[in-house]
Scaffold this active site. Structure first.
Site, PDB file in Angstrom:
ATOM      1  NE  ARG C  34      -4.168  -1.727   0.217  1.00  0.00           N
ATOM      2  CZ  ARG C  34      -5.257  -1.623   0.979  1.00  0.00           C
ATOM      3  NH1 ARG C  34      -5.405  -0.588   1.776  1.00  0.00           N
ATOM      4  NH2 ARG C  34      -6.188  -2.550   0.946  1.00  0.00           N
ATOM      5  CG  ASP C 141     -12.261   0.945 -11.402  1.00  0.00           C
ATOM      6  OD1 ASP C 141     -12.337   1.470 -10.283  1.00  0.00           O
ATOM      7  OD2 ASP C 141     -11.341   0.165 -11.723  1.00  0.00           O
TER       8      ASP C 141
END
Lengths: 127, 161, 275
Positions: C34, C141
């Protein structure tokens, strides 16, 4: 902020309490609806109650109804935390006066998200 | 046929168990999978179950979770956030394993075609005696190298007048 | 490459303090993956990125780290506040400013599996008063896979547990086996289509409102500026942009006006500014 965690399973009480205390709550516990009413009757003030449905002595739906009938407890936010997950059961709980509903199994985020919606995150001004 | 009221398939039983373990013990990761091959003989069996009953129809269903005690202890430690070598007392085991059966059973109940009432869980050192009742479905599952079996039975209840 | 124990402990403590999300040992891979985009942007490793922040902590970096580790685009009404702002401030304004008979057009960028555009749709149904304008929500997306799931509108029990108010669950969803199906009414309000923010904006504009949350944080300033400029070109003058809590247009593309709403800010496509 203070929360009352009501569940006949000690395991589940520990899980819910641990999520809440990580969020900054002080927690008290009760093993059924009647024991939870006794906690409130004794003068313990809480902002939130997390309520299981199926419990011995007094179930969670009855507890919610009892709390809603008492003016002095009107500010308590009631959140069902239960494995009852039919559409109709959720409707019943909301009609009885529950404000929110978390279906077991849940992740810690699920509790946090609901409290955020309800404006009940103590760590709101988190920095 | 009343067993039609329990239209729960093995894929659904797997999905429920995967969700339960992922949410409650595995930090969101799915570590439960369907087991291929025979279930090994269990040395120290334990079982937990809940009943869902529809008294007006004289019908019910029972969801049973079976495993061995060491596996149930691993699960109990995970649920109660205990250390890996901490001793699991009988009370802790009964409470945690029973709650697992409760959560699995409650989700199975939502798949029944009629509203049913969920019982509190029962935990035992042996599988429940189910002689008069009808076996519906089971699934064997692997979880972190341990084996769990989930069974679904139909219960014949005393009709309520 | 593995993370040092100091880095992991520091990040886990920070995230726990601010979000109650507990990163247990063993979640090093999550921290690594992340934070990698943030570190890469600075041209350093994750360890170096975190060490630099520990030496000279600042509010913005703390927020970015927490955001990167806690962001879960699969939550309904994520962060709650933006949807309140939409209902109470943005909607009344854009409905009044809209040309008569023209639909209300909204873009949800990086919509993942659809929770954001459907949350917008639920907010609109609850807050638009008759005669309500027609609503067209364009949701985009990069991934065709998540868009297909979003379009089906079928969610697991764990997914509906995440931030979806119970009253909306019973109002807009029906149970199908172990899952929940969103209503046709909501599905018909949203159109899902593939789009890359680095390319041209999607069809469906000009938009009155754009939700583009927690996307800009992954780009450097030059790319952010490009995206914001292109965005202005596809928005109605006076339309509103909703960004993530750790994001801003200020100092990047100053043609936007920041509007303070309670504890949060939204950005208005200043009428008359040049795209």
């Amino acid at each position: 902020m203070k929360a009352l965690v009501i569940d006949d399973s000690r395991t589940m009480r520990r899980i819910v309490s641990s999520v809440l205390s990580d969020l900054g709550y002080e927690t008290v516990e009760a093993g059924d609806g009647q024991a939870a009413l006794d906690v409130l009757e004794s003068g313990t003030e809480v902002d939130l109650a997390c309520v299981d449905w199926n419990m011995p002595v007094m179930d969670g739906l009855t507890f919610v109804t009892e709390v809603r009938n008492r003016r002095e407890w009107k500010d308590i936010t009631l959140m069902m935390v239960t494995t009852e997950s039919e559409h109709g059961q959720i409707v019943r709980a909301l009609a009885a006066g529950a404000h929110e509903y978390v279906i077991k199994p849940f992740t810690p985020d699920a509790i946090r998200d609901k409290l955020e919606l309800l404006g009940l995150l103590p760590t709101e001004e988190r920095v | 046929m009343r067993s039609g009221l329990v239209g729960v398939d093995r894929t659904q039983m797997l999905a429920i168990t995967q969700d339960v373990f992922a949410a409650m013990v595995d930090g969101g990761e799915v570590l439960v999978s369907a087991r291929f091959g025979a279930v090994p003989e269990v040395v120290d069996p334990v079982a937990a179950w809940v009943d869902m009953s529809v008294p007006s129809l004289g019908f019910g269903a029972r969801a049973v979770v079976r495993t061995d005690r060491p596996t149930a202890d691993v699960l109990t430690r995970a649920l109660l956030m205990m250390g890996d070598d901490e001793h699991v007392g009988l009370d802790d085991f009964i409470d945690a394993f029973g709650e697992l059966a409760n959560v699995v059973g409650g989700n199975v109940k939502s798949l029944l075609s009629v509203p049913a009432v969920l019982s509190l869980p029962t935990v035992s050192g042996q599988a429940p005696v189910m002689e008069d009742n009808q076996f519906i479905q089971d699934i064997a599952l692997d979880w972190r190298g341990h084996v769990f079996v989930i069974e679904l039975w139909m219960l014949v209840l005393e009709p309520v007048a | 490459m593995t993370l040092t124990a100091e880095t992991f402990t520091f990040v886990a403590d920070l995230v726990r303090q601010r979000s109650a999300i507990h990163l247990a040992p063993g979640k090093e891979y999550l921290v690594e993956s992340r934070l990698a985009p943030l570190a890469r942007r600075e041209g350093v490793t994750v360890d170096e990125y975190v060490r630099a922040h520990r030496t000279r902590p600042n509010q913005m970096t703390s927020e970015l780290i927490v955001e990167a580790l806690t962001t879960n685009e699969t939550s309904w009404f994520r962060d709650a506040l933006p949807f309140q702002t939409l209902a109470e401030h943005v909607l009344p304004d854009v409905v009044a400013a809209r040309a008569p008979a023209s639909p209300l057009r909204i873009w949800s960028a990086a919509c993942s599996t659809g929770q954001e555009p459907y949350s917008i749709a639920m907010t609109l149904l609850d807050n638009l008063t008759a005669p309500a304008p027609r609503v067209e929500i364009t949701a985009t997306d990069l991934s065709a896979e998540v868009l297909a799931k979003a379009d089906r509108g079928v969610y697991s029990q764990l997914e509906v547990n995440r931030g979806l108010p119970a009253k909306y669950l019973v109002k807009h969803f029906t149970r199908v086996g172990t899952e929940w199906q969103i209503s046709e009414e909501l599905r018909s309000m949203v159109r899902f289509t593939k789009n890359n923010l680095l390319d041209s904006p999607p069809a469906g504009g000009p938009f009155d409102v754009v939700f583009m949350r927690n996307v800009l944080i992954y780009f450097d300033v030059a790319v952010k500026r490009d995206i914001l400029r292109r965005l202005r070109g596809t928005m109605r003058p006076g339309g509103y942009l909703v960004l993530g809590a750790a994001e801003t247009t200020v100092g990047i593309d100053d043609a936007w006006s920041r509007v303070h709403v309670g504890r949060s800010s939204i950005y208005q496509n200043t009428p008359g500014s040049k795209a």
